[in-house]
Design a protein around this motif. Structure first.
Motif, PDB file in Angstrom:
ATOM      1  N   CYS A 243      40.809  17.640 -46.261  1.00  4.28           N
ATOM      2  CA  CYS A 243      40.190  16.314 -46.220  1.00  4.28           C
ATOM      3  C   CYS A 243      40.397  15.739 -44.818  1.00  4.28           C
ATOM      4  O   CYS A 243      41.510  15.757 -44.291  1.00  4.28           O
ATOM      5  N   CYS A 246      43.206  12.690 -45.318  1.00  4.85           N
ATOM      6  CA  CYS A 246      44.604  12.909 -45.754  1.00  4.85           C
ATOM      7  C   CYS A 246      45.055  14.351 -45.572  1.00  4.85           C
ATOM      8  O   CYS A 246      46.216  14.667 -45.850  1.00  4.85           O
ATOM      9  N   CYS A 263      37.782  15.037 -52.417  1.00  7.59           N
ATOM     10  CA  CYS A 263      39.225  14.961 -52.187  1.00  7.59           C
ATOM     11  C   CYS A 263      39.893  14.346 -53.401  1.00  7.59           C
ATOM     12  O   CYS A 263      39.643  13.190 -53.726  1.00  7.59           O
ATOM     13  N   ASN A 265      42.763  13.434 -53.702  1.00 10.28           N
ATOM     14  CA  ASN A 265      43.721  12.405 -53.297  1.00 10.28           C
ATOM     15  C   ASN A 265      43.027  11.087 -52.914  1.00 10.28           C
ATOM     16  O   ASN A 265      43.437  10.013 -53.337  1.00 10.28           O
ATOM     17  N   CYS A 266      41.958  11.179 -52.151  1.00  8.96           N
ATOM     18  CA  CYS A 266      41.304   9.965 -51.617  1.00  8.96           C
ATOM     19  C   CYS A 266      40.270   9.371 -52.579  1.00  8.96           C
ATOM     20  O   CYS A 266      39.968   8.182 -52.494  1.00  8.96           O
TER      21      CYS A 266
HETATM   22 ZN   LIG Z   1      41.782  12.888 -48.757  1.00  7.45          ZN
END
Ligand SMILES: [Zn+2]
Length: 268
Positions: A243, A246, A263, A265-266
């Motif tokens: 990503c 991140c 992603c 996470n994002c």
């Molecule tokens: Zn990310």
């Protein structure tokens, strides 16, 4: 597949054939014509009044309410050449000779696209959704679309009956920019997320148009040149890549039968 920015790029490069007269039209494959409201024999001697776009369709507007509508399918191309230039490529299905020493060449190796000879343009596009770059495509419109739909938000974005012109590239990119997971049920989006996603869609499409579209494999503009937006893609096609924000490795997943990258996470 060429999406809205790619077809818009072709439309812009076709500005220079506005007001030309068609001298000759050659369909090398008759079965590429998907609809025939008028005979191809009616096309010569007609003037090209305008070049428009609707969703992923390119529209050549002729006088007398005649429209030649083209779709590039998976890997089709449509471009202008000097009339004397040799057409080196195969799978050319249509050649339109103009009175300004140029010709329009349409090719589509896999024949998922097509050509429609249409009189009733409004009728033809009556089942196509709103243009995402038009004033009508408001955050509220997008939010209302999501209310009664549990389908993944990405599927909603790809539904041409709801929104015109978005395909796999720009759905993945817009969802990443808006920090929304592609597999989120559409009806779980908040008003704020719908606003963010609407803005992201417009930003991604406009930036791609400024860069003459994305050439991932096949796309060429109206002069048969590559686009540049592939250099700015953040997630589309980025299998096993990090990503950009991140650095976590992007998730690759089939959503609605389409390979998607996001992603974990994002994007929420
Ligand atoms: Zn990310």
């Amino acid at each position: 597949m060429p999406e809205l920015p790619e077809i818009e790029t072709i439309r812009k490069s076709f500005d220079k054939i506005k007001n030309t007269i068609i001298l000759d039209v050659e369909f090398r494959r008759e079965d590429i014509i998907r609809q025939k409201d008028y005979s191809p024999e009616k096309i010569p001697q007609k003037q090209i009044i305008d070049i428009n776009r609707r969703g992923k369709f390119l529209i050549i507007v002729l006088e007398k309410n005649m429209y030649i509508i083209l779709h590039m399918g998976m890997s089709g191309r449509c471009y202008i050449m000097n009339v004397d230039a040799n057409i080196a490529e195969s799978h050319v299905h249509l050649v339109v000779t103009l009175n300004n020493k140029t010709k329009i060449v349409y090719q589509d190796p896999r024949r998922f696209g097509g050509v429609w000879l249409v009189k009733d343009m409004e009728g033809f596009f009556s089942h196509i959704g709103k243009e995402p770059l038009s004033d009508e495509f408001t955050a509220n419109y997008l939010y209302e679309l999501t209310r009664k739909r549990k389908t993944p938000i990405k599927n909603l974005l790809l539904n041409q009956r709801l929104i015109a012109g978005i395909g796999n590239i720009y759905a993945d990119e817009a969802l990443y920019m808006a920090e929304v997971r592609p597999n989120r049920p559409a009806n779980t989006l908040t008003k704020k997320e719908a606003q963010k996603l609407r803005n992201a869609i417009r930003k991604v499409l406009n930036t791609s148009i400024e860069n003459r579209g994305t050439t991932f494999r096949d796309f060429r503009d109206g002069y048969n040149e590559s686009g540049h937006f592939q250099n700015y893609l953040k997630v589309y096609g980025k299998t096993n890549e990090p990503c950009p924000v991140c650095t976590q490795i992007l998730t690759r997943e089939k959503i609605g039968g389409r390979t998607s990258h996001y992603c974990d996470n994002c994007q929420n």
